[in-house]
Scaffold this motif. Structure first.
Motif, PDB file in Angstrom:
ATOM      1  N   PHE A  43       4.245   9.287  -9.481  1.00  0.00           N
ATOM      2  CA  PHE A  43       3.205  10.056  -8.808  1.00  0.00           C
ATOM      3  C   PHE A  43       3.304  11.525  -9.195  1.00  0.00           C
ATOM      4  O   PHE A  43       4.395  12.085  -9.320  1.00  0.00           O
ATOM      5  CB  PHE A  43       3.311   9.880  -7.298  1.00  0.00           C
ATOM      6  N   HIS A  44       2.146  12.156  -9.393  1.00  0.00           N
ATOM      7  CA  HIS A  44       2.084  13.478 -10.020  1.00  0.00           C
ATOM      8  C   HIS A  44       2.859  14.561  -9.274  1.00  0.00           C
ATOM      9  O   HIS A  44       3.298  15.545  -9.867  1.00  0.00           O
ATOM     10  CB  HIS A  44       0.624  13.916 -10.172  1.00  0.00           C
ATOM     11  N   THR A  45       3.072  14.386  -7.964  1.00  0.00           N
ATOM     12  CA  THR A  45       3.781  15.424  -7.212  1.00  0.00           C
ATOM     13  C   THR A  45       5.251  15.517  -7.601  1.00  0.00           C
ATOM     14  O   THR A  45       5.879  16.543  -7.359  1.00  0.00           O
ATOM     15  CB  THR A  45       3.652  15.179  -5.702  1.00  0.00           C
ATOM     16  N   ILE A  46       5.808  14.454  -8.188  1.00  0.00           N
ATOM     17  CA  ILE A  46       7.194  14.545  -8.662  1.00  0.00           C
ATOM     18  C   ILE A  46       7.270  15.545  -9.805  1.00  0.00           C
ATOM     19  O   ILE A  46       8.170  16.409  -9.847  1.00  0.00           O
ATOM     20  CB  ILE A  46       7.714  13.165  -9.112  1.00  0.00           C
ATOM     21  N   LEU A  47       6.343  15.460 -10.751  1.00  0.00           N
ATOM     22  CA  LEU A  47       6.326  16.435 -11.852  1.00  0.00           C
ATOM     23  C   LEU A  47       6.130  17.850 -11.319  1.00  0.00           C
ATOM     24  O   LEU A  47       6.720  18.811 -11.829  1.00  0.00           O
ATOM     25  CB  LEU A  47       5.209  16.097 -12.839  1.00  0.00           C
ATOM     26  N   LYS A  48       5.315  17.953 -10.288  1.00  0.00           N
ATOM     27  CA  LYS A  48       5.009  19.270  -9.717  1.00  0.00           C
ATOM     28  C   LYS A  48       6.199  19.861  -8.976  1.00  0.00           C
ATOM     29  O   LYS A  48       6.437  21.079  -9.040  1.00  0.00           O
ATOM     30  CB  LYS A  48       3.815  19.143  -8.771  1.00  0.00           C
ATOM     31  N   ASN A  49       6.963  19.023  -8.286  1.00  0.00           N
ATOM     32  CA  ASN A  49       8.012  19.522  -7.405  1.00  0.00           C
ATOM     33  C   ASN A  49       9.430  19.394  -7.949  1.00  0.00           C
ATOM     34  O   ASN A  49      10.361  19.952  -7.386  1.00  0.00           O
ATOM     35  CB  ASN A  49       7.934  18.800  -6.050  1.00  0.00           C
ATOM     36  N   SER A  50       9.595  18.664  -9.041  1.00  0.00           N
ATOM     37  CA  SER A  50      10.937  18.546  -9.611  1.00  0.00           C
ATOM     38  C   SER A  50      11.344  19.856 -10.282  1.00  0.00           C
ATOM     39  O   SER A  50      10.569  20.438 -11.049  1.00  0.00           O
ATOM     40  CB  SER A  50      10.990  17.415 -10.642  1.00  0.00           C
TER      41      SER A  50
ATOM     42  N   GLU B 224       0.834  -1.191   0.000  1.00  0.00           N
ATOM     43  CA  GLU B 224       0.000   0.000   0.000  1.00  0.00           C
ATOM     44  C   GLU B 224       0.878   1.252   0.000  1.00  0.00           C
ATOM     45  O   GLU B 224       2.086   1.205   0.261  1.00  0.00           O
ATOM     46  CB  GLU B 224      -0.922  -0.008   1.228  1.00  0.00           C
ATOM     47  N   TRP B 225       0.258   2.357  -0.289  1.00  0.00           N
ATOM     48  CA  TRP B 225       0.922   3.658  -0.314  1.00  0.00           C
ATOM     49  C   TRP B 225       1.584   3.957   1.034  1.00  0.00           C
ATOM     50  O   TRP B 225       0.975   3.779   2.091  1.00  0.00           O
ATOM     51  CB  TRP B 225      -0.109   4.735  -0.637  1.00  0.00           C
ATOM     52  N   GLN B 226       2.829   4.369   0.997  1.00  0.00           N
ATOM     53  CA  GLN B 226       3.576   4.691   2.217  1.00  0.00           C
ATOM     54  C   GLN B 226       3.299   6.139   2.601  1.00  0.00           C
ATOM     55  O   GLN B 226       3.546   7.057   1.820  1.00  0.00           O
ATOM     56  CB  GLN B 226       5.071   4.459   1.988  1.00  0.00           C
ATOM     57  N   GLN B 227       2.808   6.333   3.799  1.00  0.00           N
ATOM     58  CA  GLN B 227       2.386   7.673   4.226  1.00  0.00           C
ATOM     59  C   GLN B 227       3.542   8.678   4.260  1.00  0.00           C
ATOM     60  O   GLN B 227       3.332   9.888   4.167  1.00  0.00           O
ATOM     61  CB  GLN B 227       1.725   7.594   5.610  1.00  0.00           C
ATOM     62  N   THR B 228       4.770   8.181   4.383  1.00  0.00           N
ATOM     63  CA  THR B 228       5.920   9.095   4.402  1.00  0.00           C
ATOM     64  C   THR B 228       6.090   9.804   3.067  1.00  0.00           C
ATOM     65  O   THR B 228       6.871  10.752   2.959  1.00  0.00           O
ATOM     66  CB  THR B 228       7.213   8.325   4.727  1.00  0.00           C
ATOM     67  N   ASN B 229       5.353   9.382   2.046  1.00  0.00           N
ATOM     68  CA  ASN B 229       5.486   9.981   0.721  1.00  0.00           C
ATOM     69  C   ASN B 229       4.895  11.384   0.622  1.00  0.00           C
ATOM     70  O   ASN B 229       4.983  12.013  -0.435  1.00  0.00           O
ATOM     71  CB  ASN B 229       4.822   9.090  -0.329  1.00  0.00           C
ATOM     72  N   VAL B 230       4.278  11.870   1.690  1.00  0.00           N
ATOM     73  CA  VAL B 230       3.745  13.231   1.629  1.00  0.00           C
ATOM     74  C   VAL B 230       4.891  14.252   1.592  1.00  0.00           C
ATOM     75  O   VAL B 230       4.709  15.376   1.152  1.00  0.00           O
ATOM     76  CB  VAL B 230       2.819  13.529   2.834  1.00  0.00           C
ATOM     77  N   ARG B 231       6.077  13.846   2.060  1.00  0.00           N
ATOM     78  CA  ARG B 231       7.230  14.762   2.037  1.00  0.00           C
ATOM     79  C   ARG B 231       7.793  14.861   0.617  1.00  0.00           C
ATOM     80  O   ARG B 231       7.734  13.917  -0.158  1.00  0.00           O
ATOM     81  CB  ARG B 231       8.316  14.269   3.001  1.00  0.00           C
TER      82      ARG B 231
ATOM     83  N   THR C 257       2.052  11.387 -17.254  1.00  0.00           N
ATOM     84  CA  THR C 257       1.015  12.383 -16.976  1.00  0.00           C
ATOM     85  C   THR C 257      -0.380  11.769 -17.068  1.00  0.00           C
ATOM     86  O   THR C 257      -1.373  12.494 -17.104  1.00  0.00           O
ATOM     87  CB  THR C 257       1.129  13.572 -17.950  1.00  0.00           C
ATOM     88  N   GLU C 258      -0.465  10.451 -17.133  1.00  0.00           N
ATOM     89  CA  GLU C 258      -1.761   9.774 -17.187  1.00  0.00           C
ATOM     90  C   GLU C 258      -2.541  10.009 -15.892  1.00  0.00           C
ATOM     91  O   GLU C 258      -1.964  10.296 -14.833  1.00  0.00           O
ATOM     92  CB  GLU C 258      -1.567   8.276 -17.414  1.00  0.00           C
ATOM     93  N   ILE C 259      -3.854   9.835 -15.960  1.00  0.00           N
ATOM     94  CA  ILE C 259      -4.708  10.048 -14.795  1.00  0.00           C
ATOM     95  C   ILE C 259      -4.330   9.117 -13.645  1.00  0.00           C
ATOM     96  O   ILE C 259      -4.492   9.462 -12.466  1.00  0.00           O
ATOM     97  CB  ILE C 259      -6.204   9.869 -15.178  1.00  0.00           C
ATOM     98  N   MET C 260      -3.788   7.927 -13.971  1.00  0.00           N
ATOM     99  CA  MET C 260      -3.403   6.991 -12.918  1.00  0.00           C
ATOM    100  C   MET C 260      -2.287   7.543 -12.039  1.00  0.00           C
ATOM    101  O   MET C 260      -2.104   7.095 -10.903  1.00  0.00           O
ATOM    102  CB  MET C 260      -2.980   5.649 -13.515  1.00  0.00           C
ATOM    103  N   CYS C 261      -1.554   8.536 -12.524  1.00  0.00           N
ATOM    104  CA  CYS C 261      -0.459   9.120 -11.756  1.00  0.00           C
ATOM    105  C   CYS C 261      -0.959   9.943 -10.565  1.00  0.00           C
ATOM    106  O   CYS C 261      -0.153  10.369  -9.731  1.00  0.00           O
ATOM    107  CB  CYS C 261       0.409   9.995 -12.656  1.00  0.00           C
ATOM    108  N   GLN C 262      -2.259  10.149 -10.477  1.00  0.00           N
ATOM    109  CA  GLN C 262      -2.833  10.894  -9.360  1.00  0.00           C
ATOM    110  C   GLN C 262      -3.503   9.966  -8.347  1.00  0.00           C
ATOM    111  O   GLN C 262      -4.063  10.434  -7.352  1.00  0.00           O
ATOM    112  CB  GLN C 262      -3.838  11.915  -9.888  1.00  0.00           C
ATOM    113  N   ASP C 263      -3.439   8.671  -8.589  1.00  0.00           N
ATOM    114  CA  ASP C 263      -4.111   7.696  -7.728  1.00  0.00           C
ATOM    115  C   ASP C 263      -3.083   6.982  -6.847  1.00  0.00           C
ATOM    116  O   ASP C 263      -2.379   6.078  -7.298  1.00  0.00           O
ATOM    117  CB  ASP C 263      -4.868   6.689  -8.598  1.00  0.00           C
ATOM    118  N   SER C 264      -2.995   7.385  -5.584  1.00  0.00           N
ATOM    119  CA  SER C 264      -1.984   6.829  -4.680  1.00  0.00           C
ATOM    120  C   SER C 264      -2.212   5.352  -4.389  1.00  0.00           C
ATOM    121  O   SER C 264      -1.281   4.655  -3.971  1.00  0.00           O
ATOM    122  CB  SER C 264      -1.960   7.616  -3.359  1.00  0.00           C
ATOM    123  N   THR C 265      -3.430   4.838  -4.632  1.00  0.00           N
ATOM    124  CA  THR C 265      -3.679   3.417  -4.374  1.00  0.00           C
ATOM    125  C   THR C 265      -2.949   2.526  -5.372  1.00  0.00           C
ATOM    126  O   THR C 265      -2.864   1.315  -5.157  1.00  0.00           O
ATOM    127  CB  THR C 265      -5.182   3.089  -4.424  1.00  0.00           C
ATOM    128  N   LEU C 266      -2.438   3.100  -6.453  1.00  0.00           N
ATOM    129  CA  LEU C 266      -1.720   2.331  -7.468  1.00  0.00           C
ATOM    130  C   LEU C 266      -0.206   2.368  -7.254  1.00  0.00           C
ATOM    131  O   LEU C 266       0.533   1.720  -7.993  1.00  0.00           O
ATOM    132  CB  LEU C 266      -2.049   2.861  -8.864  1.00  0.00           C
TER     133      LEU C 266
END
Length: 294
Positions: free
Chosen positions: A235-242, A188-195, A268-277
């Motif tokens: 995950f989409h936040t990499i594109l946003k924060n890189s 499952e998604w690791q909660q530490t990934n919010v950083r 940039t697919e929609i799946m990149c915004q779904d943390s369950t994947l």
């Protein structure tokens, strides 16, 4: 006196050397055959005799995200995943070259490209080659260029395993679902990934590695092996924060244009915004990898 001294020394060393050789051979064999993510990626190189139409190359984002079973069933081909966990292009290409020494050339190469590909790996996962020191000295010498194995590790039996008890125990008890180089993690998604970590998201662009990569491309094209570049989902936040996404696009775009290589972009697919994947920002979990491969 000197002759006696040498004789006694040899009589003392030879039995120890024989014991070390036996221990080395036994442990190396057990590690090579272990059902672990440490052992399996290299085991098939020496034990699988099939010919493969497609080879998938890259880092761990290749090995855990491209499922050969799905590719084979849809494309009616025979594919193998050569992804190399934790290693950039220099080690990836050593593995590819060693693979081709034991197998026929593929028709196609799917090369996973990302922010981290054009780096130079030195020392990371160097222990993964330990079990092959005695059966494939060419592999050891090729990896030694980047891993700097010590004289003792290379020439004294069993010495390379000293100090790696935890690693050995972990390998021998590990168990993964491994299929043709691919192993999906049902995590499952690791909660530490919010950083966010902008240093991690920088684009590697080592000029020596780019030259090495271009040389690889030229050699494959001479052999009529077709190469496809793929940006796998992240995950989409990499594109946003890189700070370097455009630099990445420009670098691979220039290489692709130079060698007439197509690029498929799924980052940039929609799946990149779904943390369950995902299980972290850089890697899809098993469910995500199956969806992506399909």
């Amino acid at each position: 006196i000197m002759k006696k001294y040498l004789l006694y020394t040899m009589l003392f060393i030879i039995p120890i050397w024989i014991v070390l050789l036996g221990a080395d051979d036994s442990l190396s064999h057990r590690i090579r055959c272990a059902n672990s993510s440490f052992s399996q990626p290299l085991y098939d190189m020496y034990n699988v005799t099939d010919s493969f139409d497609i080879l998938i190359c890259g880092n761990s984002r290749a090995s855990v995200q491209y499922n050969p079973f799905i590719l084979d069933s849809i494309l009616e081909c025979n594919s193998y995943n050569l992804g190399y966990d934790g290693c950039a292009v220099n080690i990836q290409l050593v593995k590819y070259e060693q693979w081709c020494k034991h197998h026929s050339n593929p028709k196609y190469i799917i090369y996973n490209i990302d922010l981290w590909t054009m780096n130079e790996t030195r020392g990371n996962n160097r222990e993964q080659i330990f079990p092959y020191f005695t059966i494939d000295r060419k592999l050891m010498r090729s990896m030694d260029i980047y891993h700097d194995y010590t004289i003792a590790e290379k020439f004294i039996p069993f010495s390379r395993y000293i100090g790696h008890k935890n690693m050995i125990e972990g390998v021998l008890v590990d168990s993964i679902s491994f299929y043709k180089g691919y192993y999906g993690f049902d995590w499952e998604w690791q909660q530490t990934n919010v950083r966010h970590n902008q240093d991690l998201y920088k684009c590697a662009c080592d000029s020596n590695m780019i030259e090495l990569f271009c040389d690889f491309i030229e050699k494959q094209q001479v052999k009529n092996i077709e190469i496809l570049f793929v940006y796998a989902p992240m995950f989409h936040t990499i594109l946003k924060n890189s700070p370097d996404i455009q630099k990445m696009y420009d670098m691979y775009g220039n290489i692709a244009n130079q060698y007439n290589i197509s690029i498929l972009a799924y980052n940039t697919e929609i799946m990149c915004q779904d943390s369950t994947l995902f299980y972290n920002k850089m890697h899809l979990n098993q469910t995500g990898s199956e969806l992506f491969t399909t």
